[in-house]
Design a protein around this motif. Structure first.
Motif, mmCIF file in Angstrom:
data_model
loop_
_atom_site.group_PDB
_atom_site.id
_atom_site.type_symbol
_atom_site.label_atom_id
_atom_site.label_comp_id
_atom_site.label_asym_id
_atom_site.label_seq_id
_atom_site.Cartn_x
_atom_site.Cartn_y
_atom_site.Cartn_z
ATOM 1 N N ALA A 85 0.834 -1.201 0.000
ATOM 2 C CA ALA A 85 0.000 0.000 0.000
ATOM 3 C C ALA A 85 0.871 1.254 0.000
ATOM 4 O O ALA A 85 0.546 2.251 -0.662
ATOM 5 N N ASP A 132 3.872 1.573 -1.300
ATOM 6 C CA ASP A 132 4.408 1.750 -2.666
ATOM 7 C C ASP A 132 3.393 2.492 -3.520
ATOM 8 O O ASP A 132 3.737 3.421 -4.259
ATOM 9 N N ILE A 133 2.157 2.039 -3.455
ATOM 10 C CA ILE A 133 1.107 2.622 -4.297
ATOM 11 C C ILE A 133 0.850 4.069 -3.889
ATOM 12 O O ILE A 133 0.692 4.950 -4.733
ATOM 13 N N PHE A 134 0.820 4.311 -2.588
ATOM 14 C CA PHE A 134 0.595 5.654 -2.073
ATOM 15 C C PHE A 134 1.679 6.606 -2.592
ATOM 16 O O PHE A 134 1.379 7.667 -3.150
ATOM 17 N N ASN A 192 3.934 6.185 -5.065
ATOM 18 C CA ASN A 192 3.945 6.286 -6.526
ATOM 19 C C ASN A 192 2.742 7.076 -7.042
ATOM 20 O O ASN A 192 2.856 7.822 -8.021
#
Lengths: 367, 48
Positions: B4, B6-8, B10
């Motif tokens: 999560a 990483d996604i946040f 990026n």
């Protein structure tokens, strides 16, 4: 007796009755309160008929409404066509005349990621959390586009949440806007924007499409169609295509979209505790998005001589043009002669692009 | 495996990068075709 054997009545379950009530409520809100009627009316009716037993309407491979859903939504056809129509309706002049306001649209996407994090913390998978988070972008077609790919089981709930909150912008946003701003800030009059040339508006959809798609290729279906529609409009040489994109095509796909999204909401899928979380998290996403845009505008005012009225930051959520109108109305409470609408349209349109970029990044990482 | 966080990270970087690129493109457009050229025909000067 064959007639009695095929009756639907004995197959009605309590869950179906609850869904009828939900469908009828959405129809009531659409008809009598005018809450996003173009979508909530077909969605409400889709819920109603999908929860009538033994119809086969959503039987995979053969149901009528299943075909609308499969070929229109699962195949990612309808949301981009809606964006074609939106692009044909859009005037990027207010954004082109004040480019710095585009950052307010970016800040408003903060709500998407806050809700994404919170949803994952509550136990939703990354894909489900992304579909829930994107509700904060207040963009119905993007929400449907993303949910259909990442979390189709949540599509109906996310779509209803997104369109409901879009309709409730005049109720949800003003308290947050007043909480985060002083009366003096709300009365800021912004410097008159420069005039935008025809050539700028003609070239913008081309360069914007190329720039965004080169950066986030996964956003291409929505961005390309959005900018194509806008190019139709600004070229002024394809009036028939512009008219079709704005009107007939938009209306046709809206019917198929609303009906098929509503029909995904059968009792087993929708009547779960998760759905309450989805609505609560979607609301939180929306609120954080509103706050993000307002706060960035206040931060920008620390570094700029030409002040930005922070209320226009709240328009960075994509609910076009309702969020821009709300910014104008709240501003008018502080200064009746302060005309904020055209300034607020800039971040409003930027929010649409920001939400699509956010969705593209979710797809890149999770798709 | 994607997290999560990483996604946040990026996602935030991606949105602001995309918006910044768009901002720069708008500024370039404004500089290139935003003002009418000297001696240009009236049609070129048409504006909103």
């Amino acid at each position: 007796m064959a007639f009695l054997d095929q009756l639907g009545v004995p197959a009605v379950t309590p869950g179906m009755v609850v869904m009828w009530a939900i469908g009828l409520t959405l129809i009531h809100l659409a008809v009598h309160r005018r809450y996003e009627p173009l979508l909530l009316l077909p969605i409400g009716f889709g819920i109603l008929i999908a929860n009538l037993p033994l119809t086969g309407l959503m039987t995979p491979g053969e149901g009528l409404i299943w075909r609308f859903y499969h070929y229109g939504v699962e195949w990612e056809v309808i949301p981009p066509l809606i964006f074609l129509g939106l692009g044909a309706h859009t005037d990027f002049g207010p954004l082109l005349s004040q480019p710095r306001l585009i950052f307010l649209g970016a800040a408003a996407q903060g709500g998407v990621y806050v809700a994404f994090f919170a949803a994952h913390a509550f136990g939703f998978s990354l894909e489900e959390a992304a579909a829930i988070g994107i509700i904060g972008g207040a963009d119905g077609p993007t929400t449907i586009f993303l949910a259909a790919q990442l979390a189709p089981e949540l599509l109906g709930a996310c779509a209803v949440a997104a369109y409901s909150y879009m309709a409730l912008v005049p109720i949800i946003q003003p308290p947050i806007m007043r909480l985060l701003t002083t009366e003096r800030e709300r009365a800021i009059r912004m410097k008159r924007a420069r005039k935008v040339t025809v050539r700028e508006k003609l070239l913008f959809p081309i360069v914007a499409a190329m720039g965004i798609v080169l950066l986030v290729p996964a956003s291409a279906p929505l961005i390309a169609m959005f900018m194509l529609g806008n190019l139709f409009r600004e070229s002024k040489v394809v009036e028939r295509l512009t008219d079709t994109a704005q009107n007939a095509l938009m209306n046709i796909v809206t019917i198929f979209l609303g009906l098929s999204v509503g029909a995904t909401m059968d009792a087993a899928t929708f009547l779960r505790a998760d759905v309450l979380f989805i609505f609560a998290l979607g609301l939180a996403a929306f609120a954080f998005g509103t706050a993000g845009g307002v706060l960035l505008a206040k931060l920008m005012n620390l570094f700029t001589k030409d002040k930005i009225n922070p209320l226009v930051g709240a328009a960075g959520v994509s609910a076009v043009p309702m969020a821009a109108r709300v910014a104008h109305q709240v501003g008018a409470e502080a200064d009746r002669k302060n005309y904020l609408l055209m300034f607020a349209m800039g971040p409003n349109l930027a929010g649409v692009i920001g939400t699509v970029v956010a969705a593209g990044i979710f797809l890149t990482m999770l798709g | 495996m994607v997290t999560a966080t990483d996604i946040f990270i990026n996602g935030i970087i991606g949105v602001f990068t995309g918006i910044t690129v768009l901002y720069l493109l708008m500024r370039i457009l404004a500089a290139a075709v935003g003002r009418p050229a000297r001696g240009s025909a009236p049609a070129d000067r048409a504006s909103e």
